[in-house]
Design a protein around this motif. Structure first.
Motif, mmCIF file in Angstrom:
data_model
loop_
_atom_site.group_PDB
_atom_site.id
_atom_site.type_symbol
_atom_site.label_atom_id
_atom_site.label_comp_id
_atom_site.label_asym_id
_atom_site.label_seq_id
_atom_site.Cartn_x
_atom_site.Cartn_y
_atom_site.Cartn_z
ATOM 1 N N PRO A 70 1.208 -27.091 -109.179
ATOM 2 C CA PRO A 70 1.444 -27.178 -107.739
ATOM 3 C C PRO A 70 0.160 -26.862 -106.968
ATOM 4 N N ARG A 94 2.531 -30.769 -101.037
ATOM 5 C CA ARG A 94 3.637 -30.655 -100.078
ATOM 6 C C ARG A 94 3.235 -31.192 -98.718
ATOM 7 N N GLU A 117 0.529 -22.551 -113.217
ATOM 8 C CA GLU A 117 0.390 -21.827 -111.946
ATOM 9 C C GLU A 117 -0.732 -20.807 -112.065
ATOM 10 N N SER A 125 7.970 -21.404 -105.967
ATOM 11 C CA SER A 125 7.097 -22.585 -106.040
ATOM 12 C C SER A 125 7.200 -23.256 -107.402
ATOM 13 N N GLU A 128 10.399 -25.211 -107.556
ATOM 14 C CA GLU A 128 10.280 -26.411 -106.730
ATOM 15 C C GLU A 128 9.438 -27.466 -107.445
ATOM 16 N N ARG A 191 -0.410 -20.883 -98.232
ATOM 17 C CA ARG A 191 0.616 -21.273 -97.260
ATOM 18 C C ARG A 191 0.531 -20.377 -96.053
#
Length: 192
Positions: A70, A94, A117, A125, A128, A191
């Protein structure tokens, strides 16, 4: 690589921070691991990925078709895991708030994937990302991260391997210790 050696890599790169941090998960902590700093040295990133790849069972390593991470935090370590495993590496983004493949990335139906990760705290996350991979037709074999900050509080439907488990306490906004609440908060994650 031992836990002490991993933490030495974080300290050497000034990536183990102290203060008051709001994590990407929304939780608060007096400690923050700035993986972007520890991974900015390509040789250090390579060492950490090789150590993480070495922790994987041989059968798992041989079954992996593709590495997926991600964005933003997993991009560098995912790329280095691809190198360590001799596999292609791609990442999810995203742009509209939901993980998906862009930039011509995609999976074949049934493609065997490992999710990489930098840090896992709540696992949100990661979950997702795994859903996005499944929606794209991939099969997630395992999740790996440099750091597991979950204190064993998160579980996944696939095996999970981390290079180091670090149990710095995290707090909800409403249950922070007074001493931590008195320190100005910083939000260093990807984020905002």
């Amino acid at each position: 690589m031992t836990e002490d050696e991993v933490l030495a890599e974080f300290r050497a790169s000034e990536a183990l921070l102290e203060g008051h941090f709001k994590l990407s998960s929304g939780r608060h902590s007096a400690h923050y691991l700035q993986c972007a700093r520890v991974l900015m040295d390509p040789m250090r990133a390579s060492r950490l990925a090789a150590a993480l790849a070495a922790k994987l069972p041989r059968e798992l390593r041989s079954a992996i078709d593709t590495v997926v991470s991600p964005a933003m935090g997993g991009v560098i370590i995912g790329h280095e895991m691809g190198r360590a495993l001799g596999k292609e590496a791609m990442f999810l983004e995203r742009p509209d708030g939901t993980f998906g493949f862009r930039r011509g990335f995609g999976l074949k139906v049934g493609e065997k994937v490992i999710v990489v990760e930098d840090v896992v705290t709540t696992g949100l996350s990661s979950k997702e990302a795994m859903k996005a991979i499944a929606d794209a037709g991939g099969e997630v074999l395992a999740l790996v991260s440099i750091v597991d900050r979950s204190s064993g509080g998160v579980s996944f439907d696939v095996p999970y391997h981390s290079l180091v488990d670090i149990n710095f306490p995290t707090y909800d906004q409403d249950d922070m210790p007074a001493a931590l609440a008195a320190v100005p908060v910083t939000k260093p994650g990807s984020r905002k």
